[in-house]
Design a protein around this motif. Sequence first.
Motif, mmCIF file in Angstrom:
data_model
loop_
_atom_site.group_PDB
_atom_site.id
_atom_site.type_symbol
_atom_site.label_atom_id
_atom_site.label_comp_id
_atom_site.label_asym_id
_atom_site.label_seq_id
_atom_site.Cartn_x
_atom_site.Cartn_y
_atom_site.Cartn_z
ATOM 1 N N LEU A 47 0.827 10.728 -18.061
ATOM 2 C CA LEU A 47 2.384 11.393 -17.483
ATOM 3 C C LEU A 47 2.674 12.778 -17.591
ATOM 4 C CD1 LEU A 47 3.813 7.406 -18.554
ATOM 5 C CD2 LEU A 47 2.462 8.051 -17.346
ATOM 6 N N PRO A 48 3.844 12.773 -16.784
ATOM 7 C CA PRO A 48 4.609 13.941 -16.558
ATOM 8 C C PRO A 48 5.651 13.976 -17.270
ATOM 9 C CG PRO A 48 4.788 12.305 -14.784
ATOM 10 C CD PRO A 48 3.575 12.012 -15.517
ATOM 11 N N PRO A 49 6.662 15.353 -17.847
ATOM 12 C CA PRO A 49 7.461 14.658 -18.780
ATOM 13 C C PRO A 49 8.208 13.530 -18.430
ATOM 14 C CG PRO A 49 7.354 16.963 -18.283
ATOM 15 C CD PRO A 49 6.290 16.584 -17.170
ATOM 16 N N VAL A 50 9.174 13.506 -19.580
ATOM 17 C CA VAL A 50 9.445 11.664 -19.760
ATOM 18 C C VAL A 50 11.424 12.694 -19.765
ATOM 19 C CG1 VAL A 50 10.145 9.591 -20.708
ATOM 20 C CG2 VAL A 50 8.004 10.456 -20.241
ATOM 21 N N TYR A 51 12.023 11.521 -19.072
ATOM 22 C CA TYR A 51 13.930 11.594 -18.797
ATOM 23 C C TYR A 51 13.809 10.605 -18.356
ATOM 24 C CZ TYR A 51 12.600 16.739 -17.681
ATOM 25 O OH TYR A 51 11.220 18.218 -17.396
ATOM 26 N N SER A 52 15.147 10.862 -19.517
ATOM 27 C CA SER A 52 16.103 9.582 -20.143
ATOM 28 C C SER A 52 17.994 10.142 -19.211
ATOM 29 C CB SER A 52 16.508 8.636 -21.130
ATOM 30 O OG SER A 52 16.999 7.556 -20.295
ATOM 31 N N ALA A 53 18.888 9.312 -18.598
ATOM 32 C CA ALA A 53 20.129 9.453 -18.542
ATOM 33 C C ALA A 53 21.353 8.719 -19.704
ATOM 34 C CB ALA A 53 20.650 9.899 -16.778
ATOM 35 N N GLU B 3 -0.447 14.863 -3.852
ATOM 36 C CA GLU B 3 0.833 16.023 -3.602
ATOM 37 C C GLU B 3 2.475 15.568 -4.363
ATOM 38 O OE1 GLU B 3 0.439 12.940 -0.165
ATOM 39 O OE2 GLU B 3 -0.900 14.533 -1.327
ATOM 40 N N GLN B 4 2.000 14.249 -4.348
ATOM 41 C CA GLN B 4 3.388 13.451 -5.117
ATOM 42 C C GLN B 4 3.047 13.830 -6.957
ATOM 43 O OE1 GLN B 4 4.383 10.109 -3.524
ATOM 44 N NE2 GLN B 4 5.194 10.756 -2.176
ATOM 45 N N ARG B 5 2.191 13.559 -6.640
ATOM 46 C CA ARG B 5 2.190 13.887 -8.540
ATOM 47 C C ARG B 5 2.336 14.864 -9.449
ATOM 48 N NH1 ARG B 5 -2.934 10.956 -7.568
ATOM 49 N NH2 ARG B 5 -4.500 12.920 -8.173
ATOM 50 N N ARG B 6 1.658 15.511 -8.560
ATOM 51 C CA ARG B 6 2.494 17.546 -8.823
ATOM 52 C C ARG B 6 4.136 18.050 -9.115
ATOM 53 N NH1 ARG B 6 -0.286 19.217 -4.390
ATOM 54 N NH2 ARG B 6 -3.207 19.933 -4.160
ATOM 55 N N ASP B 7 5.044 17.282 -8.258
ATOM 56 C CA ASP B 7 6.542 17.320 -8.580
ATOM 57 C C ASP B 7 7.113 15.931 -9.193
ATOM 58 O OD1 ASP B 7 6.515 15.121 -5.465
ATOM 59 O OD2 ASP B 7 7.080 16.634 -4.852
ATOM 60 N N ALA B 8 5.963 14.956 -9.429
ATOM 61 C CA ALA B 8 6.544 13.869 -10.292
ATOM 62 C C ALA B 8 7.081 13.754 -11.501
ATOM 63 C CB ALA B 8 5.982 12.408 -10.129
ATOM 64 N N VAL B 9 8.394 13.733 -12.150
ATOM 65 C CA VAL B 9 8.911 12.801 -13.335
ATOM 66 C C VAL B 9 9.080 11.541 -13.612
ATOM 67 C CG1 VAL B 9 9.813 15.131 -13.185
ATOM 68 C CG2 VAL B 9 10.877 12.792 -12.283
ATOM 69 N N VAL B 10 8.815 11.900 -14.505
ATOM 70 C CA VAL B 10 9.170 10.182 -15.427
ATOM 71 C C VAL B 10 10.704 10.143 -15.600
ATOM 72 C CG1 VAL B 10 9.038 8.190 -16.986
ATOM 73 C CG2 VAL B 10 6.781 8.984 -16.052
ATOM 74 N N ILE B 11 11.167 8.961 -15.385
ATOM 75 C CA ILE B 11 12.844 8.495 -15.985
ATOM 76 C C ILE B 11 13.087 7.334 -16.169
ATOM 77 C CG2 ILE B 11 15.288 8.786 -15.413
ATOM 78 C CD1 ILE B 11 14.806 11.011 -12.964
ATOM 79 N N THR B 12 13.601 6.720 -17.072
ATOM 80 C CA THR B 12 13.540 5.606 -17.668
ATOM 81 C C THR B 12 15.641 5.196 -17.778
ATOM 82 O OG1 THR B 12 14.071 5.336 -19.918
ATOM 83 C CG2 THR B 12 12.031 5.471 -19.269
ATOM 84 N N ARG C 82 10.209 16.180 -6.976
ATOM 85 C CA ARG C 82 10.720 15.026 -5.953
ATOM 86 C C ARG C 82 10.429 13.554 -5.640
ATOM 87 N NH1 ARG C 82 15.110 17.761 -5.601
ATOM 88 N NH2 ARG C 82 15.591 17.643 -4.052
ATOM 89 N N THR C 83 9.222 13.960 -6.578
ATOM 90 C CA THR C 83 8.779 12.348 -7.038
ATOM 91 C C THR C 83 8.960 11.774 -8.037
ATOM 92 O OG1 THR C 83 7.493 12.657 -5.490
ATOM 93 C CG2 THR C 83 7.312 10.776 -6.930
ATOM 94 N N VAL C 84 10.007 10.553 -8.564
ATOM 95 C CA VAL C 84 10.609 9.735 -9.460
ATOM 96 C C VAL C 84 9.852 8.747 -9.909
ATOM 97 C CG1 VAL C 84 12.434 8.979 -10.695
ATOM 98 C CG2 VAL C 84 12.874 11.123 -9.451
ATOM 99 N N ILE C 85 8.960 8.269 -11.207
ATOM 100 C CA ILE C 85 8.756 7.642 -11.444
ATOM 101 C C ILE C 85 9.483 6.461 -12.236
ATOM 102 C CG2 ILE C 85 7.113 5.542 -12.692
ATOM 103 C CD1 ILE C 85 4.745 7.730 -12.171
ATOM 104 N N TYR C 86 10.491 5.345 -11.810
ATOM 105 C CA TYR C 86 11.661 4.893 -12.746
ATOM 106 C C TYR C 86 11.729 3.776 -13.382
ATOM 107 C CZ TYR C 86 16.697 4.302 -14.073
ATOM 108 O OH TYR C 86 18.015 4.598 -14.914
ATOM 109 N N VAL C 87 11.729 3.214 -14.537
ATOM 110 C CA VAL C 87 11.287 2.442 -15.524
ATOM 111 C C VAL C 87 12.893 1.531 -15.536
ATOM 112 C CG1 VAL C 87 10.503 1.577 -16.787
ATOM 113 C CG2 VAL C 87 9.412 3.685 -16.055
ATOM 114 N N GLY C 88 12.808 0.382 -15.384
ATOM 115 C CA GLY C 88 14.136 -0.360 -14.879
ATOM 116 C C GLY C 88 14.569 -0.625 -13.746
ATOM 117 N N GLN C 89 15.876 -0.880 -14.396
ATOM 118 C CA GLN C 89 16.775 -1.220 -12.764
ATOM 119 C C GLN C 89 17.027 0.388 -12.427
ATOM 120 O OE1 GLN C 89 16.857 -4.245 -11.437
ATOM 121 N NE2 GLN C 89 16.036 -5.047 -13.094
ATOM 122 N N VAL C 90 16.892 0.482 -10.721
ATOM 123 C CA VAL C 90 17.275 1.835 -10.691
ATOM 124 C C VAL C 90 18.667 1.736 -10.244
ATOM 125 C CG1 VAL C 90 16.406 3.056 -8.612
ATOM 126 C CG2 VAL C 90 15.300 1.786 -9.155
#
Length: 518
Positions: A435-441, A408-417, A456-464
Amino acid sequence: MIRTAAVREPESLDGPRPVGLLAAGHRTADPIPPFARGPVLALAVVLTVILLVTSGVFRYSGDELYYLAAAKHLDWGYVDQPPLMPLLAHLSQAAFPGSAVVLRLPATLAVPLAVVMTALTAREFGGGRRAQLLAGAVFAVSPVALSNSHHLSTTTFDLSVWATVTWLLVRWVRVRDDRLWLVLGVLTAVALENKFLLLIFWGIAAVALLAVGPRELFRRPLVGAGAAIAVVSAVPGLVWQAQHGWPQIDMGTAIADEVAQNGGQLAFLPQVLMTTGLVGGVLLCSGVWWLLRAPELRPYRFLGWSALAMAVLLCATDGRPYYLGGLYPLCWAVAAVQIEHGRTARWWRWVPSWPTLLISLVIFLRALLPLDVEWLGGADRFYLPLREFDWPGLSQAVGDTYRQLPVEQRRDAVVITDDYSRAGVLDWYGPAHGLPPVYSASRGYWYFGTPPESARTVIYVGQVPEELRDACGNLRTAVNFVDPIAKPVPTKVPPMPVSVCSDLRTPWSQLWPLLKHL
């Protein structure tokens, strides 16, 4: 005596009075030595072959992968750069998808081109075969060229364009052929699609010309025509910047902050000398000195003051030291001619000696060839173009984290770096790991898209960042990825945390602007 077109002291700050074909916008110039076509072109061809053969061996750099991501969002400008690099990446993928060799072809050709331009500049100053070959060889083995020779980068393109611009500028002083200003206008127009840095040089050069001449340049109509070409080409990019609040200015501040954290002004000169190499460091200082002092170089004095002022400005504003690299070929060419004519002090005539050049050649080969060796416990990988981060390994670690999530978390997950380059990495390697879509700010990546409100679920790469921490209902560190390159110098590459944020409480329409950073 250096055989330039202006070996006489001028009667005014405008330099030598034009003679000969005045009506045609140019004058008869004193003869200069022939172009050392054989050895210079041989050096350029050998360098091209080495770069071409090894081009596909090295992994993508973070910047290259960012260009490939930006290539999917072509625009007239970006937060951190004009549009040229993303456009070249787009064209390479359209022609030969997935080819690192084609992607890097502009860099593969740009470095040898700069070698030739450096040699031609030495020729314009009256340099013969030895001076031309020495100037070109110094560029070929310089760290600033080697560290950018294997990857597509704005720096590589800048080096070749600046080398060509300064060659044409020196040539105009000698022959006064105003048609060269049309070419200079076109080159400046192209350069402004890569970086705005050349504008600063032209501004400084204009002030230097007013101060020390030749002032007659400002009375030449084709100078204005060349400037108009450059200005018109820059309009779309400037409009984009204006529409987005001039982010390039903020980007300059962010770069200055980064430089300040790494030594700032105190480290500027040492880092400049690190980019020039063993021979280049001495020749750089010598070239500026001769431009400012040699009577026979009086018509070119404005170039010496421009180089010096550019260095002072970059140092004072915490600019990156390698931004000065475009002026190295000019200074190296001047110094090479002085060496050829025996006008240098005896104590440093070791510079063009065989032992010194042999050391430079060893470093050159170490930097160009993918040899399975390490120097200084692996520290060499930080100072030569060998810094191959384990991007596939990082992508694997993020992919493993994603697959371990509940369905259920994989369905609404995104990756952010936290960094634009890592976003480009995961955008490129991510599909192979599902991997799901990748974003970065980070920087220009922020403009490439906002996560959907359903995420609603974020895999964050780096210091949060704190803003995301506060929005997470649950936050945990899934893995700390350790890059193999961190082993020899662990302080340079700390472990990369991969975290999972679930039960996000804040809408992305509110959260995404808070995460934006440069």
